[in-house]
Scaffold this motif. Structure first.
Motif, PDB file in Angstrom:
ATOM      1  N   GLU A  60       0.912  -1.205  -0.145  1.00  0.00           N
ATOM      2  CA  GLU A  60      -0.125  -0.088   0.045  1.00  0.00           C
ATOM      3  C   GLU A  60       0.928   1.308  -0.076  1.00  0.00           C
ATOM      4  O   GLU A  60       0.326   2.201  -0.487  1.00  0.00           O
ATOM      5  CB  GLU A  60      -0.932  -0.019   1.276  1.00  0.00           C
ATOM      6  N   THR A 107      -3.747   2.745 -10.438  1.00  0.00           N
ATOM      7  CA  THR A 107      -2.639   3.467 -10.280  1.00  0.00           C
ATOM      8  C   THR A 107      -2.887   5.051 -10.239  1.00  0.00           C
ATOM      9  O   THR A 107      -2.435   5.730 -11.233  1.00  0.00           O
ATOM     10  CB  THR A 107      -1.485   3.225 -10.902  1.00  0.00           C
ATOM     11  N   ASN A 165      -2.346   2.780  -4.666  1.00  0.00           N
ATOM     12  CA  ASN A 165      -2.683   4.286  -4.768  1.00  0.00           C
ATOM     13  C   ASN A 165      -1.669   5.309  -4.483  1.00  0.00           C
ATOM     14  O   ASN A 165      -1.890   6.452  -4.921  1.00  0.00           O
ATOM     15  CB  ASN A 165      -3.722   4.596  -3.541  1.00  0.00           C
ATOM     16  N   ASN A 175      -2.414   7.882  -8.933  1.00  0.00           N
ATOM     17  CA  ASN A 175      -1.647   9.101  -8.673  1.00  0.00           C
ATOM     18  C   ASN A 175      -0.574   8.893  -9.493  1.00  0.00           C
ATOM     19  O   ASN A 175       0.676   9.728  -8.969  1.00  0.00           O
ATOM     20  CB  ASN A 175      -1.590   8.982  -7.099  1.00  0.00           C
ATOM     21  N   LYS A 230      -4.099  -2.750  -6.902  1.00  0.00           N
ATOM     22  CA  LYS A 230      -4.348  -1.433  -6.421  1.00  0.00           C
ATOM     23  C   LYS A 230      -3.344  -0.661  -5.617  1.00  0.00           C
ATOM     24  O   LYS A 230      -2.866  -1.260  -4.670  1.00  0.00           O
ATOM     25  CB  LYS A 230      -5.869  -1.300  -5.643  1.00  0.00           C
TER      26      LYS A 230
END
Length: 263
Positions: free
Chosen positions: A42, A87, A64, A89, A62
């Motif tokens: 994460e 993705t 972030n 960002n 995922k």
């Protein structure tokens, strides 16, 4: 080395949530897909999967916080909508050396609002007429395409946080600072030696001057004594003065000799 084994090796007993940078270059992906990665990573910010025979990014989890993704020298030809979904960002994307042929293949990247650097070197799409103008029109959020902006100005050096260059710069600056400190210390030592030598020279000069003064005083005293003796001789009666001079020369007074003969 298989991708799963390489992933285990790169973790080095760390938990996935503790990893911010992950490099899986030159390993073998199973069936041309991403294997072993999960949403447990994460806090991952930098991911590099160069030359792993990747055909698709459909299995990408995922992520972030991911900002930089290196996918060069693979066989990706499409399916980029996954990047926009998983993705969100992303700021840097490198797809150089892949099988991207059409401008429309890049359209899903419009959903990445923070994407400002895209690399497509050695992709067939770069051979299209008006390639650069078309990509900048399609992706208005881009600042740099293949290392240059829309006005052909070269991009600055890459992000030091993503590439780990910041630590190297700090280390180099530290060494320079130590070298400068060493130089300063050497300069201080040289100045001290010079000051000591100047002080010694001053002391020697002072001693020589004192010796000169003492010698002059002694000469003056001797001259004074001689003058006093001469003055004393001048005050004696003539006969006594003559007698003293004869005594100094080692001769007898003739008058004394006559006295002796009379006797």
């Amino acid at each position: 080395m298989e991708m799963k084994k390489r992933l285990t090796l790169e973790l080095r007993n760390k938990k996935p949530g503790e990893v911010k940078e992950l490099v899986l270059d030159n390993c073998r992906s199973d069936d041309g897909k991403v294997v072993g990665l999960s949403s447990d990573f994460e806090n991952l910010e930098f991911l590099s999967m160069i030359n792993i025979n990747l055909l698709s990014v459909s299995n990408l989890p995922k992520l972030n916080k991911l900002r930089k993704l290196e996918l060069s020298d693979n066989r990706i030809s499409g399916g980029l909508e996954v990047l926009a979904e998983r993705t969100p960002n992303l700021t840097h994307l490198n797809l150089s050396g892949n099988k991207i042929k059409d401008i429309n293949t890049l359209e899903p990247l419009k959903k990445l609002p923070n994407l400002h650097s895209l690399d497509l070197f050695n992709c067939e799409v770069t051979m299209l007429i008006n390639y650069r103008e078309s990509v900048f029109t399609l992706l208005p959020q881009l600042t740099y395409l293949d290392g240059f902006d829309a006005d052909d100005r070269e991009a600055p050096d890459s992000d030091p946080e993503a590439d780990g260059d910041g630590l190297e710069d700090e280390y180099e600056n530290g060494e320079e600072g130590e070298e400068e400190d060493d130089d300063d210390e050497e300069d201080d030592l040289d100045e001290e030696v010079i000051d000591d030598e100047e002080d010694e020279d001053d002391d020697l000069e002072g001693e020589e001057e004192e010796d000169g003064v003492d010698d002059e005083e002694e000469d003056e005293e001797e001259d004074g004594e001689d003058d006093e003796e001469d003055e004393a001789d001048d005050d004696l009666p003539r006969g006594e003065k003559r007698k003293r001079n004869l005594e100094d020369e080692g001769e007898e007074d003739p008058e004394d000799e006559e006295d002796d003969e009379d006797d």
